[in-house]
Scaffold this motif. Structure first.
Motif, short mmCIF file in Angstrom:
data_model
loop_
_atom_site.label_atom_id
_atom_site.label_comp_id
_atom_site.label_asym_id
_atom_site.label_seq_id
_atom_site.Cartn_x
_atom_site.Cartn_y
_atom_site.Cartn_z
N UNK A 189 0.85 -1.18 0.00
CA UNK A 189 0.00 0.00 0.00
C UNK A 189 0.89 1.24 0.00
N UNK A 190 0.33 2.36 -0.35
CA UNK A 190 1.08 3.60 -0.29
C UNK A 190 1.55 3.84 1.14
N UNK A 191 2.74 4.36 1.27
CA UNK A 191 3.18 4.89 2.56
C UNK A 191 2.63 6.31 2.65
N UNK A 192 1.69 6.51 3.55
CA UNK A 192 1.09 7.84 3.65
C UNK A 192 1.98 8.70 4.55
N UNK A 193 2.59 9.70 3.94
CA UNK A 193 3.55 10.54 4.67
C UNK A 193 2.83 11.60 5.49
N UNK A 194 1.70 12.05 5.01
CA UNK A 194 0.96 13.08 5.73
C UNK A 194 -0.51 12.86 5.43
N UNK A 195 -1.28 12.83 6.47
CA UNK A 195 -2.69 12.49 6.39
C UNK A 195 -3.51 13.78 6.48
N UNK A 196 -4.34 14.01 5.49
CA UNK A 196 -5.22 15.18 5.56
C UNK A 196 -6.61 14.74 5.97
N UNK A 197 -7.46 15.68 6.22
CA UNK A 197 -8.81 15.32 6.62
C UNK A 197 -9.74 16.48 6.34
N UNK A 198 -11.01 16.14 6.25
CA UNK A 198 -12.00 17.17 6.04
C UNK A 198 -12.39 17.83 7.36
N UNK A 199 -11.79 17.39 8.45
CA UNK A 199 -12.21 17.95 9.74
C UNK A 199 -11.03 18.35 10.62
N UNK A 200 -9.90 18.66 10.00
CA UNK A 200 -8.78 19.16 10.78
C UNK A 200 -8.40 20.52 10.21
N UNK A 201 -7.46 21.17 10.83
CA UNK A 201 -7.01 22.43 10.24
C UNK A 201 -5.61 22.28 9.65
N UNK A 202 -5.02 21.11 9.80
CA UNK A 202 -3.72 20.88 9.18
C UNK A 202 -3.90 19.82 8.11
N UNK A 203 -3.38 20.08 6.95
CA UNK A 203 -3.59 19.16 5.85
C UNK A 203 -5.06 19.13 5.48
N UNK A 204 -5.61 20.31 5.32
CA UNK A 204 -7.05 20.40 5.06
C UNK A 204 -7.42 19.72 3.76
N UNK A 205 -8.58 19.14 3.76
CA UNK A 205 -9.02 18.41 2.58
C UNK A 205 -10.53 18.52 2.44
N UNK A 206 -11.02 18.09 1.29
CA UNK A 206 -12.45 17.98 1.05
C UNK A 206 -12.77 16.52 0.77
N UNK A 207 -13.87 16.06 1.30
CA UNK A 207 -14.33 14.71 1.02
C UNK A 207 -15.79 14.75 0.59
#
Lengths: 245, 245
Positions: free
Chosen positions: B218-236
């Motif tokens: 599987x991919x090694x995820x170096x940094x995890x973003x999320x739709x509910x954090x303020x760091x590594x902001x994302x949209x889902x």
């Protein structure tokens, strides 16, 4: 080295994250060896074409905010964009189906390579986030943006007129995103080895680029063919293996 | 798992190698998880369109054989093909520029996905190696083969009429082959980790599939973003990270 970026035009963090990634890439010593490919990810694939609505009331409803609170949230997003030098229109934006834009991004890659694709996604983001005229349900708008990105306007029109054009390519990207474990965007994949999710700070992208660069590996060749052997026969520019009697 | 096969229509070992690979794949327990993509590699990219010539005299000249010896070599190639259940016309074949066929293979993938691409390359091989009518310099022949593979004949005709259509995709494949170190074809790349060069016996492909399957990661995820954090902001699918005040 190859970086694939899954994103959606309707995703503000994709707009911001692209700029943060590009900041890291611009300072990366091996930037000329990095190929960037944009991949499709619709946040709302079931939203029908034509179902376009204003962003602020949608945000207010979705997050249980007042419209003023939603406007504040958009302004803070605008601040994040501004910090990357990006224009962001905090009021009056709309959102809708993005499938046609994804189809055009595949068309752009096909016709003009990655540079044209990158120009076009940049133009879509700017148009969606920074300009008054909607990018939704307006084929002529999309055609004009494609032409500005250096693509042939008539060919772009033909793509929009044929709902099957590049549709499979969009769906294949979306299947791959699911297979890779992406549940949101932006989602960055480096050489299919490393993933970075979200609009991380540029420093995180710098670290990811460095890590992926260090992990580059040539193919492990399990079996070597040749144009001059009888095992693993092959053809090369100078001819084909001639089978012995 | 992804297997990319670089090949040329004019390459008899690609025709044979495809069948040997498919024999291995058909017996591979995880075959449903294997995606096969055909990639372009012109053995003679500088050969102009229209420069089509008979194979036997070309072989005789190239390898310093008599024409009878060249016919013998072709018959032995035909024996290799027959061993894989493939028809092979040992006399009367011609060879020429294959760029248009490669463009159509990209068109097929775009319009009909990998299955359509696979059907079309199979049809091109059969037409070139087993049938009397030439595949070179005959657009109507290529259009008919595309239609037989389930593609739209008018769309295929439009691709042939526009020399730029899918040209960049062919060249990008060829650049990638060079970057991966392929100097001849067929060249098989498994998950961009393992390479198999040449028309190896099916057992070699079986081993390569098993080794690549075991090396899946599987991919090694170096940094995890999320739709509910303020760091590594994302949209889902459920919305975007809302920046805090």
């Amino acid at each position: 080295m190859r970086v694939e970026i899954w994103s959606d035009i309707a995703c503000p963090w994709c707009y911001v994250g692209k700029a943060r990634f590009e900041k890291a890439l611009a300072a990366f010593p091996h930037q000329d060896a990095v190929e960037v490919i944009h991949r499709s990810f619709e946040l709302d694939p079931n939203r029908p074409k034509g179902d376009t609505a204003a962003v602020i009331p949608m945000l207010a409803q979705k997050y249980g905010m007042t419209e003023d609170q939603a406007k504040d949230a958009e302004r803070r997003l605008g601040d994040n964009a501004a910090a990357e030098g990006l224009a962001y229109r905090t009021e009056g934006r709309d959102h809708g189906n993005t499938f046609d834009m994804h189809r055009l991004l595949h068309f752009a890659k096909e016709k003009g390579g990655q540079d044209a694709q990158d120009r076009l996604i940049g133009a879509f983001y700017r148009a969606n986030f920074a300009e008054e005229r909607s990018v939704f349900d307006d084929d002529e708008r999309l055609i004009a943006l494609a032409a500005d990105a250096g693509l042939d306007a008539d060919a772009a029109r033909a793509v929009l007129a044929d709902p099957d054009a590049y549709a499979e390519a969009v769906r294949a990207d979306e299947r791959e995103a699911a297979e890779l474990g992406a549940t949101g965007v932006p989602f960055f994949v480096l050489d299919r080895k490393f993933g970075v999710s979200g609009a991380q700070p540029a420093e995180v992208f710098t670290q990811a680029l460095e890590q992926a660069w260090g992990a580059r590996s040539p193919l492990t060749v399990l079996a070597e063919g040749a144009a001059d052997t009888t095992d693993g026969d092959a053809c090369g520019p100078d001819g084909c293996a001639v089978p012995g009697a």
